[in-house]
Design a protein around this motif. Sequence first.
Motif, PDB file in Angstrom:
ATOM      1  N   ASP A 121      -6.309  -1.762   3.967  1.00  0.00           N
ATOM      2  CA  ASP A 121      -7.022  -0.893   5.130  1.00  0.00           C
ATOM      3  C   ASP A 121      -8.889  -0.447   4.850  1.00  0.00           C
ATOM      4  O   ASP A 121      -8.386   0.852   3.980  1.00  0.00           O
ATOM      5  N   SER A 122      -9.089   0.073   5.433  1.00  0.00           N
ATOM      6  CA  SER A 122     -10.962   0.391   4.549  1.00  0.00           C
ATOM      7  C   SER A 122     -10.892   1.630   5.780  1.00  0.00           C
ATOM      8  O   SER A 122     -11.653   2.320   5.221  1.00  0.00           O
ATOM      9  N   HIS A 123      -9.955   1.641   6.663  1.00  0.00           N
ATOM     10  CA  HIS A 123      -9.899   2.732   7.450  1.00  0.00           C
ATOM     11  C   HIS A 123      -8.873   4.153   7.314  1.00  0.00           C
ATOM     12  O   HIS A 123      -9.110   5.291   6.647  1.00  0.00           O
ATOM     13  N   ALA A 124      -7.853   3.975   5.728  1.00  0.00           N
ATOM     14  CA  ALA A 124      -7.078   4.248   5.130  1.00  0.00           C
ATOM     15  C   ALA A 124      -7.794   4.894   3.899  1.00  0.00           C
ATOM     16  O   ALA A 124      -8.239   4.514   3.523  1.00  0.00           O
ATOM     17  N   GLY A 125      -7.120   5.988   3.607  1.00  0.00           N
ATOM     18  CA  GLY A 125      -7.113   6.753   2.376  1.00  0.00           C
ATOM     19  C   GLY A 125      -9.038   7.030   2.210  1.00  0.00           C
ATOM     20  O   GLY A 125      -9.633   6.276   0.705  1.00  0.00           O
ATOM     21  N   GLN A 176       1.763  10.921  -9.172  1.00  0.00           N
ATOM     22  CA  GLN A 176       1.578  10.550  -7.033  1.00  0.00           C
ATOM     23  C   GLN A 176       0.138  10.578  -7.200  1.00  0.00           C
ATOM     24  O   GLN A 176      -0.365  10.503  -6.507  1.00  0.00           O
ATOM     25  N   ALA A 177      -0.678  11.777  -7.829  1.00  0.00           N
ATOM     26  CA  ALA A 177      -2.649  11.299  -7.325  1.00  0.00           C
ATOM     27  C   ALA A 177      -2.942  10.124  -7.669  1.00  0.00           C
ATOM     28  O   ALA A 177      -3.184  10.149  -7.289  1.00  0.00           O
ATOM     29  N   PHE A 178      -2.355   9.445  -9.544  1.00  0.00           N
ATOM     30  CA  PHE A 178      -2.839   8.883  -9.655  1.00  0.00           C
ATOM     31  C   PHE A 178      -2.631   7.246  -8.501  1.00  0.00           C
ATOM     32  O   PHE A 178      -3.600   6.374  -8.343  1.00  0.00           O
ATOM     33  N   PHE A 179      -1.746   7.232  -8.484  1.00  0.00           N
ATOM     34  CA  PHE A 179      -0.531   6.466  -6.903  1.00  0.00           C
ATOM     35  C   PHE A 179      -1.666   6.586  -6.171  1.00  0.00           C
ATOM     36  O   PHE A 179      -1.729   5.362  -5.768  1.00  0.00           O
ATOM     37  N   LEU A 180      -2.202   7.452  -5.103  1.00  0.00           N
ATOM     38  CA  LEU A 180      -2.497   7.864  -4.497  1.00  0.00           C
ATOM     39  C   LEU A 180      -3.880   7.239  -4.331  1.00  0.00           C
ATOM     40  O   LEU A 180      -4.589   7.124  -3.272  1.00  0.00           O
ATOM     41  N   TRP A 181      -4.818   7.572  -5.365  1.00  0.00           N
ATOM     42  CA  TRP A 181      -6.253   7.700  -5.614  1.00  0.00           C
ATOM     43  C   TRP A 181      -6.567   5.872  -5.968  1.00  0.00           C
ATOM     44  O   TRP A 181      -7.525   5.682  -4.905  1.00  0.00           O
ATOM     45  N   HIS A 182      -5.507   5.130  -6.048  1.00  0.00           N
ATOM     46  CA  HIS A 182      -5.523   3.672  -6.414  1.00  0.00           C
ATOM     47  C   HIS A 182      -5.070   2.876  -5.432  1.00  0.00           C
ATOM     48  O   HIS A 182      -5.243   1.659  -4.985  1.00  0.00           O
ATOM     49  N   HIS A 183      -4.234   3.156  -4.343  1.00  0.00           N
ATOM     50  CA  HIS A 183      -3.624   2.324  -3.410  1.00  0.00           C
ATOM     51  C   HIS A 183      -2.833   3.150  -2.644  1.00  0.00           C
ATOM     52  O   HIS A 183      -2.258   2.489  -1.728  1.00  0.00           O
ATOM     53  N   SER A 184      -3.298   3.894  -2.142  1.00  0.00           N
ATOM     54  CA  SER A 184      -3.582   4.270  -0.757  1.00  0.00           C
ATOM     55  C   SER A 184      -4.220   3.072   0.519  1.00  0.00           C
ATOM     56  O   SER A 184      -3.903   3.487   1.482  1.00  0.00           O
ATOM     57  N   LYS A 185      -4.987   2.257   0.134  1.00  0.00           N
ATOM     58  CA  LYS A 185      -5.591   1.426   0.862  1.00  0.00           C
ATOM     59  C   LYS A 185      -4.796  -0.090   1.112  1.00  0.00           C
ATOM     60  O   LYS A 185      -5.080  -0.753   1.935  1.00  0.00           O
ATOM     61  N   MET A 278       0.415   4.554   4.498  1.00  0.00           N
ATOM     62  CA  MET A 278       1.090   3.549   3.299  1.00  0.00           C
ATOM     63  C   MET A 278       2.083   2.949   4.334  1.00  0.00           C
ATOM     64  O   MET A 278       2.525   2.006   3.888  1.00  0.00           O
ATOM     65  N   TRP A 279       3.341   3.518   4.554  1.00  0.00           N
ATOM     66  CA  TRP A 279       4.196   3.544   4.947  1.00  0.00           C
ATOM     67  C   TRP A 279       3.999   2.529   6.414  1.00  0.00           C
ATOM     68  O   TRP A 279       5.196   1.228   6.688  1.00  0.00           O
ATOM     69  N   LYS A 280       3.127   2.911   6.972  1.00  0.00           N
ATOM     70  CA  LYS A 280       2.553   1.863   8.354  1.00  0.00           C
ATOM     71  C   LYS A 280       2.056   1.016   7.881  1.00  0.00           C
ATOM     72  O   LYS A 280       1.794  -0.355   8.764  1.00  0.00           O
ATOM     73  N   ASN A 281       1.623   0.775   7.064  1.00  0.00           N
ATOM     74  CA  ASN A 281       0.752  -0.647   6.539  1.00  0.00           C
ATOM     75  C   ASN A 281       1.521  -1.390   5.643  1.00  0.00           C
ATOM     76  O   ASN A 281       0.860  -2.862   5.290  1.00  0.00           O
ATOM     77  N   VAL A 282       2.846  -1.169   5.870  1.00  0.00           N
ATOM     78  CA  VAL A 282       3.338  -2.170   5.134  1.00  0.00           C
ATOM     79  C   VAL A 282       3.801  -3.754   5.692  1.00  0.00           C
ATOM     80  O   VAL A 282       4.753  -3.471   6.540  1.00  0.00           O
ATOM     81  N   THR A 377      -4.676   4.495  10.568  1.00  0.00           N
ATOM     82  CA  THR A 377      -5.085   6.016  10.324  1.00  0.00           C
ATOM     83  C   THR A 377      -5.690   7.004  11.618  1.00  0.00           C
ATOM     84  O   THR A 377      -5.884   7.896  11.185  1.00  0.00           O
ATOM     85  N   ARG A 378      -6.702   6.044  12.848  1.00  0.00           N
ATOM     86  CA  ARG A 378      -6.708   6.714  13.401  1.00  0.00           C
ATOM     87  C   ARG A 378      -5.638   7.495  13.658  1.00  0.00           C
ATOM     88  O   ARG A 378      -5.732   9.219  15.142  1.00  0.00           O
ATOM     89  N   SER A 379      -4.880   6.793  14.610  1.00  0.00           N
ATOM     90  CA  SER A 379      -3.574   7.530  15.189  1.00  0.00           C
ATOM     91  C   SER A 379      -2.551   8.166  14.492  1.00  0.00           C
ATOM     92  O   SER A 379      -2.641   9.318  15.046  1.00  0.00           O
ATOM     93  N   LEU A 380      -2.442   8.427  13.434  1.00  0.00           N
ATOM     94  CA  LEU A 380      -2.105   9.851  12.360  1.00  0.00           C
ATOM     95  C   LEU A 380      -3.377  11.064  12.303  1.00  0.00           C
ATOM     96  O   LEU A 380      -2.163  11.600  12.371  1.00  0.00           O
ATOM     97  N   ASP A 381      -4.413  10.752  12.730  1.00  0.00           N
ATOM     98  CA  ASP A 381      -5.327  11.615  12.501  1.00  0.00           C
ATOM     99  C   ASP A 381      -5.185  12.885  13.544  1.00  0.00           C
ATOM    100  O   ASP A 381      -4.998  13.456  13.680  1.00  0.00           O
ATOM    101  N   VAL A 382      -5.169  11.347  14.708  1.00  0.00           N
ATOM    102  CA  VAL A 382      -5.354  12.531  15.832  1.00  0.00           C
ATOM    103  C   VAL A 382      -3.409  13.451  16.071  1.00  0.00           C
ATOM    104  O   VAL A 382      -3.914  14.173  16.717  1.00  0.00           O
TER     105      VAL A 382
END
Length: 565
Positions: A121-125, A176-185, A278-282, A377-382
């Motif tokens: 997902d290009s919009h995520a993370g 957790q920071a390593f995980f989110l940096w590399h796999h948030s998309k 990430m949960w929404k993108n599974v 991602t945009r929905s979550l931002d709102v």
Amino acid sequence: MLSNKVSKQKSCNHCKSKSASATPDTSTIHYEKFWLYRHCSSVQQRHRQAQKAGQLFSGLLAMNVVFLGCAFISSMIFNDVAITLAEVWILLSILKVLCLCWIIYYLLGTSRQPHAVLHRDSHAGPIWVRGSVLLFGCFSILLNVFHIGYSTILIHCKSKAEVVFPSIEILFICTQAFFLWHHSKDCIQVHHNFTRCGLMLTIATNLLLWLLAVTNDTLHIEIESQLREVEHRFAGNETTSCICPNTTMCKVFQKGYILLYPFNTEYCLVCCSVLYVMWKNVGRRISHHHVPHAKPKFKLQGVVFGPLLGAITIVIGICVFMIYQIQATSSAASHQIFVIYYSYYIVLLPLMSVGAVIGTIIHALEKRELDTLKNPTRSLDVVLLMGAALGQIGMCYFSIVALVATDPVDLLNSLILSYSVLLIFQNITQNVFIIDGLHRQHFMSPGKEEEIKEEQNHEVYDQRRVSMMELGQEIRKVSLSYIQSYSNLSWKRRALREISFFLVLCNIILWVMPTFGGHPVFENGLEKSFYGYSTWFVIVNFGLPLGVFYRMHSVGGLLEVYITA
């Protein structure tokens, strides 16, 4: 004739290969299965129902974990004899270990499965979110280091658990920071339900860590204020409680812990937002026409007045903040410093509101179409913008009721009342401006080729070694090019960029001031005397972290609006 047959055969083969590439390979698609829907006739229908069931059960798991943790933390607050802080730490440590096991399994097992990540997902993370995770994660690690050092010095009167549990927290934050940096998309396509449950368990753990941090911050500020009053009344009396000795190292650990404490709450909230995406993108599949061909980049182009006014706002805000901190840390904060602090807000908030209203009107006058594509991602931002704004809005309404019911004619009371009303209006107008801007399609400049050529020429020039005279000429050329690019922009784009950049800098200073200790609501004593000590601190410590998170999240949303303009 022979050549025509050959050409027809080639074109037929080309069409077959093109259709094959357009049709997804069924061997790479991992359809979800669930035992409740194993008798569905259609594979796609069984997949959709299994996806909804997986989201439901993982959400129920997170809900039960959060309720269990809330029960523990509430029992610790209201009955600290039955449930102690150490027992709450034990529960959270168990959850952290479970999350660590799942993250390690995801990194070493799930993500390395064949065809595990077909889409990203290009919009995520976005980079500012992942950068916030790293920044707040580093501050949280440093916070726990100070906690360990402070507890080690006072080990004679503190439990050894206060050294062990922060060590587990450091390991959890790093992983957790390593995980989110590399796999948030990632849009993971295997181990769907296990991944959903792992993500929801991690979200629940971060929420409980945030809740514990908020309640501990409440008790910390309450104790600090009480100690200040006790020292003011009974100066010179000795106490036998666990007090930091008069050493430089202990004072550094103590002050560092107090200074870095708010960053831990921000880290938990940012991690929750990234994990939710990430949960929404599974199991999500992104078609090729949803993927943007050219991702817009941040360029400081077409803005002059926004950065100038924003820089002036930041400089004045830092001066006000430093004066407030010097006065607030003294024995008794003067009445004048509160007048200066609230006056700064009363001048700034209307400017921000007017800018947001003008930006919303310009959005209405634009001819850009709305972006109606599905974007988690945009929905979550709102949702985050609207939800986080409730923290400040709620506190403001509590203040308005208290001030109107007491003495609204007093100078300080009238300033706080004006500040509360203006802050509510500013949050609403800024949310409307950001949300409307996030749903607009990207503006495509007609002169894009000329900009690309200028960038290429500039890169070629950077590779050459130049003399001092050539450098001066090049600076002049760059200045003229910047002025020319500014004049070539339409007035709508120019105004949107100026407003967005100004609001970005304003939200940064409004994030810095409460994050680093600018809490006049704790010190003025007006609302505290009306609602009572404990009630007001509960209200503020639930609303204040949300307000800080709102300012930080608004910066990211405003940068998106700036880029799309």
